[in-house]
Design an enzyme around this catalytic site. Structure first.
Site, PDB file in Angstrom:
ATOM      1  N   HIS A 184       0.973  -1.148  -0.029  1.00 12.61           N
ATOM      2  CA  HIS A 184       0.172  -0.074   0.041  1.00 12.61           C
ATOM      3  C   HIS A 184       0.923   1.202   0.073  1.00 12.61           C
ATOM      4  CE1 HIS A 184      -3.330  -2.588   1.444  1.00 12.61           C
ATOM      5  NE2 HIS A 184      -4.117  -1.445   1.352  1.00 12.61           N
ATOM      6  N   GLU A 187      -1.215   6.041  -1.343  1.00 11.69           N
ATOM      7  CA  GLU A 187      -2.847   6.188  -1.185  1.00 11.69           C
ATOM      8  C   GLU A 187      -2.896   7.600  -0.257  1.00 11.69           C
ATOM      9  OE1 GLU A 187      -4.346   3.606   1.617  1.00 11.69           O
ATOM     10  OE2 GLU A 187      -6.553   4.070   1.057  1.00 11.69           O
ATOM     11  N   ASP A 266     -12.216  -2.215  -1.542  1.00 11.27           N
ATOM     12  CA  ASP A 266     -11.673  -2.121  -0.219  1.00 11.27           C
ATOM     13  C   ASP A 266     -12.691  -2.512   0.909  1.00 11.27           C
ATOM     14  OD1 ASP A 266      -9.361  -1.890   1.183  1.00 11.27           O
ATOM     15  OD2 ASP A 266      -8.815   0.314   0.836  1.00 11.27           O
TER      16      ASP A 266
END
Ligand SMILES: *[C@@H]1O[C@H](CO)[C@@H](O)[C@H](O)[C@H]1NC(C)=O
Ligand SMILES: *[C@@H]1O[C@H](CO)[C@@H](O)[C@H](O)[C@H]1NC(C)=O
Ligand SMILES: *[C@@H]1O[C@H](CO)[C@@H](O)[C@H](O)[C@H]1NC(C)=O
Length: 330
Positions: A184, A187, A266
């Site tokens: 990740h 973001e 998500d």
């Protein structure tokens, strides 16, 4: 995937507005990488519930027309022993991260059999818990042949992995042992987090990656190397990672530049979202066409973490469903 999801979702119920746009099911076949980690922190320590959630996760995806899914979660968040500190202020119990992975694998496998789709999983390291990361890579290795395909790193992007060498060590071990890697990054964190993910942690895919666009030279470089971005439109609105106006979403730039990306959901339970909803938003507000949905699903399949042979089989199923011959140039 986030440590304390509920704190992040003031806009949680706005999703329901979008439900109305659930017009069209554009194409019936999706490949997806979804996160269901924080979705089930409620069920921490409860063996049957953990297995059941994994099973139902597969059921829900099958109903959405998904044929292959990668689910990701943090086993430590669901455990209450052999994890330090024990999360959610629980008392010590007898469910270890290792057993959590075993239970999720079982649930996913039963779901696969019942609903006839393929489900794999990705285990998450957490940025604020560097001392869990070596454990994670060991679990990835142990369960490599039982459905765990990759390692991920999630959580607070202001904590660089340079400053936390345990993440780097875990990723090096993953690379050494043929465990796939996604991170990740970008973001909410700056492009430097993406750069670090790719260059230091050797990520093969970038989770979200939106803010890569702020560093054009990095973005061009990633485009040139076909880096895959795992995009989650609805989540990025609810978490405030992107402008709430979907017509300004970074994925529109990815599309224009023919980047390598997929559309994903998500935390479907927390956000009450579904892949249909993410696709509807892309169709309604971002001008996505059926052609583009096909293209991105093919990219998703090409970038999935299955072994080569299974990946080819998956691609063939897609080409068949889309009425395309494998040799047809897209
Ligand atoms: C792991 O890190 C957490 C958070 O920094 C800390 O509370 C815990 O004591 C550490 N555990 C070990 C075994 O180092
Ligand atoms: C979740 O979304 C579904 C439709 O997608 C809707 O019917 C349901 O009421 C929603 N649940 C909550 C708790 O918002
Ligand atoms: C996306 O990446 C995969 C491998 O990760 C590759 O096979 C595929 O060709 C790429 N697609 C594009 C459009 O670059």
């Amino acid at each position: 995937m986030r440590a304390s999801p509920l704190a992040h979702v003031p806009g949680m119920f706005t999703v329901n507005e979008e439900t109305k746009v659930q017009s069209c099911l554009i194409i019936g076949v999706f490949i997806s990488y979804l996160c269901f980690s924080s979705s089930f922190w409620f069920f921490r320590g409860d063996r049957e519930a953990i297995k059941r959630i994994a099973y139902e996760f597969v059921e829900d995806r099958a109903k959405e027309g998904v044929i292959y899914v990668e689910a990701r979660y943090s086993p430590h968040f669901l455990a209450n022993t052999k994890v330090d500190p024990i999360p959610w202020n629980q008392k010590e119990g007898d469910l270890s991260p290792d057993e959590v992975v075993h239970l999720v694998n079982q649930g996913l496998r039963e779901g696969e059999r019942a609903f006839n789709i393929k489900a794999r999983s990705i285990l998450c390291c957490m940025r604020h818990m560097p001392n869990w990361s070596m454990d994670i890579v060991e679990l990835c290795k142990k369960y490599q042949h039982e459905g765990v395909v990759a390692i991920d790193l999630a959580g607070d992007e202001s904590l660089s992995s340079e400053a936390n060498p345990d993440h780097r060590r875990a990723y090096e071990e993953a690379a050494r042992c043929g465990v796939h890697r996604t991170v990740h990054a970008g973001e909410v964190g700056p492009p430097s987090v993406v750069k670090e993910a790719v260059e230091v942690l050797k990520a093969e895919r970038v989770g979200h990656g939106y803010r890569t666009l702020e560093d054009q030279s990095l973005y061009r470089k990633l485009l040139a190397q076909n880096m895959h971005f795992e995009v989650c439109p609805i989540s990025s609105k609810l978490t405030g990672a992107c402008d709430p106006d979907f017509t300004k979403h970074p994925v529109i730039t990815f599309r224009k530049d023919k980047a390598n990306y997929s559309l994903n959901t998500d935390d479907p339970l927390i956000f009450n979202s579904s892949l249909h909803l993410d696709y509807s938003v892309a169709s309604k507000y971002m001008g996505f066409t059926e052609q583009e949905f096909k293209r991105l699903n093919i990219n998703a399949a090409e970038s999935c973490f299955l072994p080569e042979k299974e990946k080819q089989e998956l691609l063939i199923s897609l080409y068949k469903a889309y009425g395309m011959l494998k040799s047809t140039p897209f």
